[in-house]
Write an enzyme that holds these catalytic residues in place. Sequence first.
Site, PDB file in Angstrom:
ATOM      1  N   GLU A  95      -3.971   2.758   7.622  1.00 34.79           N
ATOM      2  CA  GLU A  95      -3.914   2.700   6.089  1.00 34.79           C
ATOM      3  C   GLU A  95      -4.523   3.777   5.354  1.00 34.79           C
ATOM      4  OE1 GLU A  95      -4.601  -1.179   4.210  1.00 34.79           O
ATOM      5  OE2 GLU A  95      -6.050  -0.262   2.855  1.00 34.79           O
ATOM      6  N   ARG A 119       0.637  -1.312   0.025  1.00 29.21           N
ATOM      7  CA  ARG A 119      -0.019  -0.091   0.061  1.00 29.21           C
ATOM      8  C   ARG A 119       0.842   1.356  -0.040  1.00 29.21           C
ATOM      9  NH1 ARG A 119      -3.221  -3.256  -1.347  1.00 29.21           N
ATOM     10  NH2 ARG A 119      -5.057  -3.786  -0.321  1.00 29.21           N
ATOM     11  N   SER A 164     -10.233  -0.686   5.144  1.00 27.34           N
ATOM     12  CA  SER A 164      -9.372  -1.149   6.198  1.00 27.34           C
ATOM     13  C   SER A 164      -8.670   0.074   6.753  1.00 27.34           C
ATOM     14  CB  SER A 164      -8.394  -2.067   5.415  1.00 27.34           C
ATOM     15  OG  SER A 164      -8.702  -2.995   4.806  1.00 27.34           O
TER      16      SER A 164
HETATM   17  C1  FAD Z   1     -16.199   0.064   2.115  1.00 26.78           C
HETATM   18  C2  FAD Z   1     -14.595   0.281   1.524  1.00 26.78           C
HETATM   19  C3  FAD Z   1     -13.930  -0.543   0.935  1.00 26.78           C
HETATM   20  C4  FAD Z   1     -12.702  -0.634   0.512  1.00 26.78           C
HETATM   21  N1  FAD Z   1     -11.902  -1.691  -0.108  1.00 26.78           N
HETATM   22  C5  FAD Z   1     -10.675  -1.300  -0.410  1.00 26.78           C
HETATM   23  C6  FAD Z   1     -10.002  -2.563  -1.125  1.00 26.78           C
HETATM   24  O1  FAD Z   1     -10.556  -3.631  -1.253  1.00 26.78           O
HETATM   25  N2  FAD Z   1      -8.583  -2.114  -1.438  1.00 26.78           N
HETATM   26  C7  FAD Z   1      -7.982  -1.184  -1.213  1.00 26.78           C
HETATM   27  O2  FAD Z   1      -6.810  -0.692  -1.732  1.00 26.78           O
HETATM   28  N3  FAD Z   1      -8.654   0.085  -0.835  1.00 26.78           N
HETATM   29  C8  FAD Z   1      -9.955  -0.156  -0.418  1.00 26.78           C
HETATM   30  N4  FAD Z   1     -10.806   0.946   0.169  1.00 26.78           N
HETATM   31  C9  FAD Z   1     -10.251   2.303   0.388  1.00 26.78           C
HETATM   32  C10 FAD Z   1     -10.367   3.281  -0.690  1.00 26.78           C
HETATM   33  O3  FAD Z   1     -11.482   2.888  -1.571  1.00 26.78           O
HETATM   34  C11 FAD Z   1      -9.259   3.431  -1.733  1.00 26.78           C
HETATM   35  O4  FAD Z   1      -7.948   3.735  -1.103  1.00 26.78           O
HETATM   36  C12 FAD Z   1      -9.609   4.342  -2.918  1.00 26.78           C
HETATM   37  O5  FAD Z   1      -8.701   4.425  -3.910  1.00 26.78           O
HETATM   38  C13 FAD Z   1      -9.364   5.895  -2.340  1.00 26.78           C
HETATM   39  O6  FAD Z   1      -9.776   6.853  -3.530  1.00 26.78           O
HETATM   40  P1  FAD Z   1     -10.420   8.136  -3.151  1.00 26.78           P
HETATM   41  O7  FAD Z   1     -10.994   8.843  -4.544  1.00 26.78           O
HETATM   42  O8  FAD Z   1     -11.713   8.030  -2.352  1.00 26.78           O
HETATM   43  O9  FAD Z   1      -9.461   8.776  -2.574  1.00 26.78           O
HETATM   44  P2  FAD Z   1      -9.551   9.912  -1.059  1.00 26.78           P
HETATM   45  O10 FAD Z   1     -10.276   9.238  -0.057  1.00 26.78           O
HETATM   46  O11 FAD Z   1     -10.419  11.153  -1.689  1.00 26.78           O
HETATM   47  O12 FAD Z   1      -8.202  10.240  -1.051  1.00 26.78           O
HETATM   48  C14 FAD Z   1      -7.472   9.538  -0.316  1.00 26.78           C
HETATM   49  C15 FAD Z   1      -5.878  10.019  -0.323  1.00 26.78           C
HETATM   50  O13 FAD Z   1      -5.654  10.052  -1.759  1.00 26.78           O
HETATM   51  C16 FAD Z   1      -5.192  11.406  -2.168  1.00 26.78           C
HETATM   52  N5  FAD Z   1      -5.701  11.739  -3.391  1.00 26.78           N
HETATM   53  C17 FAD Z   1      -6.971  11.496  -4.074  1.00 26.78           C
HETATM   54  N6  FAD Z   1      -7.005  11.642  -5.242  1.00 26.78           N
HETATM   55  C18 FAD Z   1      -6.015  12.260  -5.568  1.00 26.78           C
HETATM   56  C19 FAD Z   1      -5.400  12.512  -6.753  1.00 26.78           C
HETATM   57  N7  FAD Z   1      -6.176  12.726  -8.094  1.00 26.78           N
HETATM   58  N8  FAD Z   1      -4.161  13.204  -7.043  1.00 26.78           N
HETATM   59  C20 FAD Z   1      -3.585  13.295  -5.781  1.00 26.78           C
HETATM   60  N9  FAD Z   1      -3.876  12.728  -4.630  1.00 26.78           N
HETATM   61  C21 FAD Z   1      -5.028  12.240  -4.583  1.00 26.78           C
HETATM   62  C22 FAD Z   1      -5.758  12.319  -1.231  1.00 26.78           C
HETATM   63  O14 FAD Z   1      -5.339  13.400  -0.987  1.00 26.78           O
HETATM   64  C23 FAD Z   1      -5.581  11.266   0.057  1.00 26.78           C
HETATM   65  O15 FAD Z   1      -4.569  11.645   0.559  1.00 26.78           O
HETATM   66  C24 FAD Z   1     -12.039   0.692   0.718  1.00 26.78           C
HETATM   67  C25 FAD Z   1     -12.598   1.719   1.149  1.00 26.78           C
HETATM   68  C26 FAD Z   1     -14.102   1.611   1.653  1.00 26.78           C
HETATM   69  C27 FAD Z   1     -14.925   2.776   2.161  1.00 26.78           C
END
Ligand code: FAD
Length: 337
Positions: free
Chosen positions: A329, A157, A234
């Site tokens: 995480e 990660r 997570s």
């Molecule tokens: C129910 C649930 C299940 C999940 N299952 C998984 C799984 O199976 N596997 C897994 O790996 N993760 C999982 N996740 C975590 C999450 O979905 C991932 O990490 C996802 O990729 C986050 O994307 P986001 O756009 O929501 O990021 P955000 O939450 O909006 O941002 C997360 C981080 O990324 C940065 N960021 C976001 N977009 C950008 C961009 N365009 N440029 C630069 N920085 C950026 C933000 O500044 C922040 O630091 C899960 C989450 C939930 C709620």
Amino acid sequence: MTVTFADLTTMRVGGPIGRLMVAETSAQAVEAAREADAAGDPLLVMGGGSNLVVGDTGWEGTVIRMASGEFDVAGDRVVAAAGVDWDRLVRASIEAGLAGLEALSGIPGSVGGTPVQNVGAFGTLTSDLLESISVYDRETRTVDRWTPDRCGFGSHRQSVFKHSDRWLVLEVTFRLRRGSQSKPIEYAELAHKLGIEVAGTAPVTDVREAVMALRRNKRMVLDPDDHDTWSVGSFFINPVLAEVPVRASECPQYFDIKGTKLSAGWLIHRAGFPPGYGTQWGNGAVALSSRHALAVTNRGGATTADIMKFAAHIREGVEACFDIRLGPECDLVNCSF
Ligand SMILES: Cc1cc2nc3c(=O)[nH]c(=O)nc-3n(C[C@H](O)[C@H](O)[C@H](O)COP(=O)(O)OP(=O)(O)OC[C@H]3O[C@@H](n4cnc5c(N)ncnc54)[C@H](O)[C@@H]3O)c2cc1C
């Protein structure tokens, strides 16, 4: 009306946003970042808010929410803007006759969020399929196209984007495979669900269906009516250690380039925190998901302070039991435990 992080994140906590910029295109995102930087305004970039927990005081500067929704399928390549909903892209790639992303079905968030923590599930990682990323560098104020070797993937990660606010991910290109059959399924739980042997293959549509069913069962697909999914997935990261303490020797262990990766879920459960733990603890506003010991969930009305207090309680319990200190995480902004 003031927008808060509670409105925009899947954990549904966090205070007010100073200035929210919704970037409908990559150009708008770059312009907003340049403006904020020129004005000396603190900048936070976000996508779907599914891996982000912000303090109750919120963020006084600018928040850029990536909402650029364009994507294109050309041959075996999928090119998607950072704001595209991740699962929409997975579904569209399968419908376009491409294999590769099916095991990553049902993960919330945006395309741009996937390289940040090298999103993975059921034996597939974003980095396995990534061809290039278009990135805006706030230091040099230029847009560049990166190949995966610059992204710092490797250990569980991790990426160069994870603990830095220097870069904005603008667009991601995946190189997939034309075909309707999956790669060999090495993940036993998924193979079992599909009714095949480990290392067997299956139609990608079946893999997507099986993954969605497994995820729903673990409450890992967003459902506004189900508090088990008011989470960041997570919350704690699987620890990677140079040496495993004797007390944790029974914990499932996996290879990592930086040492041995242990199952945080196993450690939490064995330290006395089973799924569902927490409803009788503190004010009951925060608990582990009833289906998943790694997911810290908002039972409704929780504040970020409640989440941090609960996370610290779990971490202390695990440390006392196994001499291992768990870390987050997700990205914690203006809050810590
Ligand atoms: C129910 C649930 C299940 C999940 N299952 C998984 C799984 O199976 N596997 C897994 O790996 N993760 C999982 N996740 C975590 C999450 O979905 C991932 O990490 C996802 O990729 C986050 O994307 P986001 O756009 O929501 O990021 P955000 O939450 O909006 O941002 C997360 C981080 O990324 C940065 N960021 C976001 N977009 C950008 C961009 N365009 N440029 C630069 N920085 C950026 C933000 O500044 C922040 O630091 C899960 C989450 C939930 C709620």
